[in-house]
Design a protein around this motif. Sequence first.
Motif: not given
Length: 122
Positions: A2-9
Amino acid sequence: MVSLAPFVLKRPWLVKALTPAANWYAGASGYRQLGLRYDDLLEEENEAVQIALKRLSAKESYERVYRIRRSVQCSYTHKLLPKDQWTKPEEDVPYLRNILAQVEAELAEKDALDSMTVIKKH
């Protein structure tokens, strides 16, 4: 994974808040002091990475091998490169991740097609 990158971006204020910490972490990790780029650290034993490496241009492939060999030599001698030879943050751009994403999508599609079952209608 699971990546938080899409949420942060999707949240510019969060990107602005986390960028200094991300830059500090990249500098503290030490790979730039050995002249490496982030994509040089990807695990080569992965099938998708091996396919992506074969798709690199001859120049990019040569430069990658050179950076890795130079960093191994630094590791053997327990020394860092001179500061003027460190990888600068603006030079540390992805060169393999886009190809890798394409290869992973192709492999996922191939896997989906290979495992497809045909249902006969009566």
